[in-house]
Motif scaffolding. Structure first.
Motif, PDB file in Angstrom:
ATOM      1  N   THR A 124     -11.386  -0.332  -1.942  1.00  0.00           N
ATOM      2  CA  THR A 124     -10.982  -1.197  -0.822  1.00  0.00           C
ATOM      3  C   THR A 124      -9.464  -1.264  -0.644  1.00  0.00           C
ATOM      4  OG1 THR A 124     -11.020  -3.164  -2.262  1.00  0.00           O
ATOM      5  CG2 THR A 124     -13.000  -2.728  -0.975  1.00  0.00           C
ATOM      6  N   VAL A 125      -9.069  -1.687   0.570  1.00  0.00           N
ATOM      7  CA  VAL A 125      -7.687  -2.079   0.869  1.00  0.00           C
ATOM      8  C   VAL A 125      -7.739  -3.467   1.497  1.00  0.00           C
ATOM      9  CG1 VAL A 125      -5.791  -1.690   2.505  1.00  0.00           C
ATOM     10  CG2 VAL A 125      -6.600   0.171   1.055  1.00  0.00           C
ATOM     11  N   LEU A 126      -6.877  -4.351   1.006  1.00  0.00           N
ATOM     12  CA  LEU A 126      -6.766  -5.694   1.567  1.00  0.00           C
ATOM     13  C   LEU A 126      -5.625  -5.697   2.585  1.00  0.00           C
ATOM     14  CD1 LEU A 126      -7.018  -8.797   1.735  1.00  0.00           C
ATOM     15  CD2 LEU A 126      -5.759  -8.923  -0.419  1.00  0.00           C
ATOM     16  N   VAL A 127      -5.976  -5.921   3.862  1.00  0.00           N
ATOM     17  CA  VAL A 127      -4.974  -6.006   4.928  1.00  0.00           C
ATOM     18  C   VAL A 127      -4.595  -7.475   5.066  1.00  0.00           C
ATOM     19  CG1 VAL A 127      -4.446  -5.475   7.330  1.00  0.00           C
ATOM     20  CG2 VAL A 127      -6.100  -4.062   6.076  1.00  0.00           C
ATOM     21  N   TYR A 168     -18.706  -5.092  -5.511  1.00  0.00           N
ATOM     22  CA  TYR A 168     -17.407  -5.560  -5.976  1.00  0.00           C
ATOM     23  C   TYR A 168     -16.526  -4.333  -6.214  1.00  0.00           C
ATOM     24  CZ  TYR A 168     -20.446  -9.570  -6.832  1.00  0.00           C
ATOM     25  OH  TYR A 168     -21.346 -10.595  -6.689  1.00  0.00           O
ATOM     26  N   GLY A 169     -15.367  -4.524  -6.845  1.00  0.00           N
ATOM     27  CA  GLY A 169     -14.561  -3.354  -7.195  1.00  0.00           C
ATOM     28  C   GLY A 169     -13.073  -3.577  -7.020  1.00  0.00           C
ATOM     29  N   LYS A 170     -12.351  -2.474  -7.178  1.00  0.00           N
ATOM     30  CA  LYS A 170     -10.883  -2.503  -7.165  1.00  0.00           C
ATOM     31  C   LYS A 170     -10.344  -2.060  -5.810  1.00  0.00           C
ATOM     32  CE  LYS A 170     -10.767   0.538 -10.621  1.00  0.00           C
ATOM     33  NZ  LYS A 170     -12.107   0.528 -11.173  1.00  0.00           N
ATOM     34  N   GLY A 171      -9.129  -2.530  -5.500  1.00  0.00           N
ATOM     35  CA  GLY A 171      -8.507  -2.105  -4.271  1.00  0.00           C
ATOM     36  C   GLY A 171      -6.994  -2.193  -4.314  1.00  0.00           C
ATOM     37  N   ALA A 172      -6.378  -1.743  -3.210  1.00  0.00           N
ATOM     38  CA  ALA A 172      -4.923  -1.760  -3.072  1.00  0.00           C
ATOM     39  C   ALA A 172      -4.535  -2.800  -2.028  1.00  0.00           C
ATOM     40  CB  ALA A 172      -4.430  -0.381  -2.660  1.00  0.00           C
ATOM     41  N   TRP A 173      -3.260  -3.235  -2.108  1.00  0.00           N
ATOM     42  CA  TRP A 173      -2.812  -4.383  -1.301  1.00  0.00           C
ATOM     43  C   TRP A 173      -1.311  -4.243  -1.107  1.00  0.00           C
ATOM     44  CZ3 TRP A 173      -1.699  -9.513  -4.191  1.00  0.00           C
ATOM     45  CH2 TRP A 173      -1.397 -10.538  -3.289  1.00  0.00           C
ATOM     46  N   SER A 174      -0.884  -3.922   0.091  1.00  0.00           N
ATOM     47  CA  SER A 174       0.534  -3.626   0.337  1.00  0.00           C
ATOM     48  C   SER A 174       1.418  -4.872   0.293  1.00  0.00           C
ATOM     49  CB  SER A 174       0.702  -2.949   1.704  1.00  0.00           C
ATOM     50  OG  SER A 174       0.466  -3.893   2.750  1.00  0.00           O
TER      51      SER A 174
END
Ligand code: CA
Length: 652
Positions: A335-338, A301-307
């Motif tokens: 992570t990055v969410l595309v 699991y964890g944290k991510g960025a999302w443009s």
């Protein structure tokens, strides 16, 4: 994980069956004796009640079902009762509000007969502050399947109860005819006797039983084998179980459930308590379900960025996603969410290259997918993959080869059994390829946090996208954030996508678009208050230079998984203060939506009071700061939270 059934002699005292003038009454108590459920078959139409600490929380409430092999709501009599069993379970789960749960309940099974033949068992488990119950429908001769068309099951609130409810949308409304997806505004402290917008209310449903306490009603344990339900409001404080609406999925598919016999309905749950603590802290949605398969890998699991949340569709291009990978790496996020449209705006080879670049920076990708299908008009691509087992598994194989961490699947078609099966199938297939799954534009997850080891979270809430779309939602952000910890988020991980440190929802943080009305400390507090093991926060690369460094540092380090939760204080829609523990570190977070500042002295959890503390707080003008503090000798701390502000206290 193992379920033990033991039969201590004293438990039998918990059950009393009395027979009077043709009616039987059955009573079942929680292990602490405070939650008491009775069931009666008077007049052939069975009812149950729930009391807590000697006070009535559910008045006589109907039981039973209507099926295509008979009306099992009338002409019924209790024909047998099994001895009460004590059921225990001890489980560890890294993705919910508590990492370890010890569940103990008294379990009663009551068989109902019609015309002398047993037709269903009512299975009830009463743990402290919680009732879970479901029906087991029994075979009828050679008939080994049936369709359940509707239920009589209801929940009758005492007079004076007020309601905290989210109206169920009519089908095929909203963006691209995607409703219902449990994205409506709550009514707060409303009277009973209403029915939302005419279509009832989405689970979970919160009721305030005056000065006696609170009751939360929900359901859990749907594994593609039943439709989702909601509640229809009737007169006299009654809320009845209602199945999916006929118009969902463009009118295609049945509204009830087709089951094999013997077969079960989902568990319906009622959580009761004198305060909101049992509601905030309950694990009942997970206690009565079990994992459906082994995880194929150790899911991270964890944290991510999302443009997308700040920069929308145009940002789903190669260069911007690469910039977000760098931003995530700078934040120490994983992570990055595309988001949508990557299939046309980046392309598959571009994604492969981004995935390789991400790996070089310690950042994995999540990819957005459309769920449809034939159930709505949502045009965003990639379309027509997640609804097709062959294409879905091919795509997942490609994802596995390229080290894609997870998928976010959007725009589902409601609560019909077909749609519940699609969630189930996507999750099971994704586990074969080691992929985590987030659902968006979806209805409520019903126990899935425990049932599916690769399930991450669902939306099923008016989430951060609405802050971008509407100033009104920004104006009401604090009110709404003071609702979710008590209702939607308490029964399952919530994919909200919040905690922006931008002042404006515009790509360069200039005064265009919606203006954030809440403070930076508020953004930090919601990162703690909103629980999901996977968080894609709404921060942007510019926040590294235009947001306070103490806020950025906090967001670099805030956990997304928790060992424990403690309700401290609050009232839905007004303010909320709760504490979460991650390892030996405690985070107490509070926010205030009331016009007046919330000035109060808090009794800290004992584990916090003994530690040196750091406090993030706001001044009157919502300017935040950080300082080190200590609790007083009694373990108390004074706080002052202005309207739209927050407080976070962290052990060192
Ligand atoms: Ca949505």
């Amino acid at each position: 994980m193992k379920t033990n059934i033991i039969l201590p002699a004293f438990i039998f005292a918990a059950m009393a069956t009395s027979f009077q003038a043709g009616a039987s009454t059955y009573e079942l108590q929680s292990p602490d004796g405070k939650t008491v459920v009775t069931v009666s078959d008077a007049d052939g139409a069975p009812v149950y009640t729930v009391d807590y600490d000697g006070k009535s929380f559910l008045l006589p409430s109907p039981l039973g079902l209507v099926t295509n092999i008979g009306d099992l709501s009338r002409g019924l009599a209790i024909s047998a009762t099994a001895p009460v069993e004590n059921v225990t379970d001890s489980y560890t789960l890294g993705n919910i509000k508590a990492s370890h749960v010890d569940y103990t309940a008294n379990r009663g099974v009551i068989t109902f007969a019609k015309d002398g033949k047993p037709v269903f068992d009512l299975i009830m488990q009463v743990s402290d502050n919680n009732l879970a119950f479901r029906y087991r429908l029994l075979p009828q001769g050679e008939t080994l399947c049936c369709v359940v068309e509707s239920e009589a099951t209801g929940f009758t609130m005492p007079e004076g109860t007020t309601t905290f409810l989210c109206p169920q949308s009519a089908p095929m409304g909203g963006f691209a005819r995607t409703a219902p997806s449990y994205e409506t505004n709550y009514t707060l402290d409303d009277t009973t006797g209403k029915n939302g917008w005419g279509n009832g209310y989405s689970f979970p449903c919160l009721f305030h039983n005056g000065d006696k306490g609170w009751a939360l009603v929900s359901e859990t344990g749907i594994a593609g084998d039943y439709c989702g339900a909601h509640l229809t409001g009737k007169d006299g404080g009654l809320y009845e179980i209602a199945y999916a609406q006929p118009g969902e999925q463009n009118g295609f598919g049945s509204t009830g459930a087709a089951i094999a016999l013997p077969g079960y309905t989902p568990w319906r749950t009622v959580t009761v308590g004198e305060s909101l603590a049992p509601v905030v802290e309950t694990t009942i949605p997970f206690d009565v379900v079990t994992p459906l398969y082994e995880p194929s890998r150790d899911y991270e699991y964890g944290k991510g960025a999302w443009s997308w949340i700040i920069k929308m569709d145009p940002s789903c291009n190669f260069d911007e996603q690469k910039r977000y990978i760098d931003f995530a790496a700078d934040m120490g996020w994983s992570t990055v969410l595309v988001d949508a449209l990557w299939d046309t705006q980046i392309g598959y080879e571009g994604i492969e290259e981004l995935a390789r670049y991400g790996k070089s920076r310690g950042v994995d990708l999540y990819l957005w997918y459309n769920s449809n299908g034939s159930w709505n008009d949502a045009p965003q691509g990639p379309r027509g993959i997640m609804n097709d087992i062959v294409k879905r598994r091919q795509a997942m194989k490609w994802m596995q080869k390229n080290g894609i961490r997870g998928i976010k699947v959007d725009f589902f078609g409601g609560d019909k059994q077909d749609m519940m099966r699609l969630y189930h199938d996507i999750l099971a297939d994704a586990n074969d390829y080691g992929i985590l799954v987030i659902f968006h534009g979806c209805t409520l997850p019903r126990g899935w946090d425990r049932m599916y080891p690769n399930y991450a979270a669902s939306e099923a809430v008016l989430a951060s996208e609405n802050l971008h779309f509407s100033q009104g939602m920004c104006d009401a952000e604090a009110v709404n954030a003071c609702i979710h910890p008590f209702i939607r988020n308490t029964v399952g991980s919530m994919d909200f996508g919040g905690s922006t440190l931008n002042k404006y929802y515009s790509s360069d943080n200039s005064p265009r678009g919606s203006k954030r009305m809440t403070s930076d400390v508020f953004a930090l507090a919601t990162a703690v208050l909103f629980q999901s093991p996977v968080q894609h926060f709404a921060m942007a690369p510019n926040n590294l230079t235009d947001a306070p460094s103490w806020a950025v540092d906090f967001m670099k380090n805030v956990p997304t998984t928790w060992d424990e939760v403690r309700f401290i204080d609050g009232y839905p829609g007004r303010y909320v203060i709760m504490a979460r523990r991650s390892g030996d570190r405690w985070y107490l977070a509070g926010i205030n939506a009331q016009a007046e500042p919330l000035v109060t002295t808090l009794q800290l959890p004992a584990e916090m009071a003994a530690s040196s503390l750091g406090m993030y707080s706001d001044d009157k003008t919502l300017n935040g700061s950080y300082k080190e503090i200590k609790a007083d000798k009694k373990g108390k701390v004074k706080i002052n939270i202005p309207c739209n502000g927050g407080v976070v206290i962290v052990t060192q």
